[in-house]
Scaffold this motif. Sequence first.
Motif, PDB file in Angstrom:
ATOM      1  N   CYS A   1     -18.048  38.926   2.529  1.00 36.72           N
ATOM      2  CA  CYS A   1     -19.333  39.108   3.149  1.00 36.72           C
ATOM      3  C   CYS A   1     -20.212  40.045   2.268  1.00 36.72           C
ATOM      4  CB  CYS A   1     -19.133  39.694   4.713  1.00 36.72           C
ATOM      5  SG  CYS A   1     -18.491  38.414   5.845  1.00 36.72           S
ATOM      6  N   TRP A   2     -19.417  41.112   1.667  1.00 35.05           N
ATOM      7  CA  TRP A   2     -20.206  42.119   0.779  1.00 35.05           C
ATOM      8  C   TRP A   2     -20.559  41.456  -0.208  1.00 35.05           C
ATOM      9  CZ3 TRP A   2     -22.060  46.919   0.531  1.00 35.05           C
ATOM     10  CH2 TRP A   2     -22.696  47.453  -0.683  1.00 35.05           C
ATOM     11  N   GLY A   3     -19.769  40.425  -0.947  1.00 34.56           N
ATOM     12  CA  GLY A   3     -20.481  39.691  -2.144  1.00 34.56           C
ATOM     13  C   GLY A   3     -21.552  38.853  -1.896  1.00 34.56           C
TER      14      GLY A   3
ATOM     15  N   ASP B   1     -13.349  29.612  12.829  1.00 32.36           N
ATOM     16  CA  ASP B   1     -12.939  28.957  11.410  1.00 32.36           C
ATOM     17  C   ASP B   1     -12.553  29.938  10.112  1.00 32.36           C
ATOM     18  OD1 ASP B   1     -13.230  26.715  12.871  1.00 32.36           O
ATOM     19  OD2 ASP B   1     -15.353  26.409  12.149  1.00 32.36           O
ATOM     20  N   ILE B   2     -13.464  30.825  10.147  1.00 32.43           N
ATOM     21  CA  ILE B   2     -13.388  31.785   8.982  1.00 32.43           C
ATOM     22  C   ILE B   2     -13.247  33.301   9.488  1.00 32.43           C
ATOM     23  CG2 ILE B   2     -14.546  32.937   6.922  1.00 32.43           C
ATOM     24  CD1 ILE B   2     -16.090  30.084   6.600  1.00 32.43           C
ATOM     25  N   ASN B   3     -12.336  34.039   9.021  1.00 35.35           N
ATOM     26  CA  ASN B   3     -12.134  35.440   9.358  1.00 35.35           C
ATOM     27  C   ASN B   3     -13.397  36.249   8.907  1.00 35.35           C
ATOM     28  OD1 ASN B   3      -9.527  35.296  10.122  1.00 35.35           O
ATOM     29  ND2 ASN B   3      -9.221  34.813   8.170  1.00 35.35           N
TER      30      ASN B   3
ATOM     31  N   ALA C   1      -5.998  47.061   9.145  1.00 36.98           N
ATOM     32  CA  ALA C   1      -6.957  46.602   8.301  1.00 36.98           C
ATOM     33  C   ALA C   1      -7.634  45.468   8.473  1.00 36.98           C
ATOM     34  CB  ALA C   1      -6.202  46.992   6.895  1.00 36.98           C
ATOM     35  N   LYS C   2      -6.884  44.425   9.000  1.00 38.73           N
ATOM     36  CA  LYS C   2      -7.717  43.251   9.135  1.00 38.73           C
ATOM     37  C   LYS C   2      -8.779  43.495  10.243  1.00 38.73           C
ATOM     38  CE  LYS C   2      -3.697  40.424   8.040  1.00 38.73           C
ATOM     39  NZ  LYS C   2      -2.695  39.295   8.568  1.00 38.73           N
ATOM     40  N   ARG C   3      -8.393  44.082  11.157  1.00 42.84           N
ATOM     41  CA  ARG C   3      -9.571  44.430  12.286  1.00 42.84           C
ATOM     42  C   ARG C   3     -10.641  45.074  11.806  1.00 42.84           C
ATOM     43  NH1 ARG C   3      -6.585  47.459  16.489  1.00 42.84           N
ATOM     44  NH2 ARG C   3      -6.865  49.229  15.210  1.00 42.84           N
TER      45      ARG C   3
ATOM     46  N   THR D   1     -12.603  42.730   9.124  1.00 47.15           N
ATOM     47  CA  THR D   1     -13.456  41.633   9.629  1.00 47.15           C
ATOM     48  C   THR D   1     -14.650  42.123  10.445  1.00 47.15           C
ATOM     49  OG1 THR D   1     -11.957  41.532  11.427  1.00 47.15           O
ATOM     50  CG2 THR D   1     -11.562  40.013   9.832  1.00 47.15           C
ATOM     51  N   ALA D   2     -14.338  43.440  11.221  1.00 47.79           N
ATOM     52  CA  ALA D   2     -15.617  43.961  11.783  1.00 47.79           C
ATOM     53  C   ALA D   2     -16.763  44.232  10.874  1.00 47.79           C
ATOM     54  CB  ALA D   2     -15.210  45.156  12.527  1.00 47.79           C
TER      55      ALA D   2
END
Length: 311
Positions: free
Chosen positions: A190-192, A182-184, A120-122, A125-126
Amino acid sequence: MDTESESYLHLLLSDSNLPTGSFVASAGLESYVKHGFFSPADFTSTPSPPSLTRSTINFVRDSVQAYAHSALPFISAVYDICVVYRDQRDVDGSASLEQSLRSLKEIDDLYESMTLNHVAKRASTAQGVAHLTLLSKGFVRPSWLHDKGLLDGEKLGVQTQTGGAHMERLADELKIHIRRGDINGHLPICWGIMTVALGLSCERSQYLHMFLHARALVSASIRLNILGPYAAQQLLLHIIHPLLDNVVKSIKPNHLRLVGRASSFSSPSSTSVVSDSEVDDECEIGPAMTWPLGEILATRHDLQHSRIFNS
């Protein structure tokens, strides 16, 4: 933004060609199927279309509710940070870009810690980076638009919104920090940022985000040959529509309630103190994981012998 412009942006963001996840991520659906949860108990007969449809509905319902409890509070918090940054820059230029980035990093780190599996993390972030790229390349006003003879395009676009140029700068700086590691750059964060830059309301942003998640699940079920396209449209109209309405309404108390520190996220100069009782109340309705089984099966996605989706 007027209702007509907001509705038009809603249509643009609903385009199936945009990076909404249905082409590369199944949100655990493929692993759920491969582990036998769509098959009859005896595993000897072929599942019938009605049983597959019921299984799909159950999966979509659990997945949407779990993702809503996880993502919507973060979208609200990001939305408020960005609105304060955008509006303060317009009023007196006192908002701090660095402070806003630090606040976004804090929220992003919290989302990273609350996302329990690497798959889910992958995917998150993608897709998050893809949306920031979409903002900078797909929605920024092109330089040639002001050439003579072209149609008037003043109504829409990042730079025509209040503080849109500052939001574009914030998104660009965030992309630099993501490239540096520095940030994931998770998807809800990103949507926000993207929807604030485009001028969508928080309510529209949240509802559309959940619709895209549900639609991605239905699209994944078609690719997995679980549903046909007509059955998928029936689900979107008759099942998912009321489901989204109920879920988004039930999560509304989470607005500005992220770990009891929304005011400090939103305002660089805030000195307000949150009492222990307020923190307890807010943590009770804050981000949560509501579907452990789905989380476990999503974690096992990479262990499949063959797979269609990357995540």
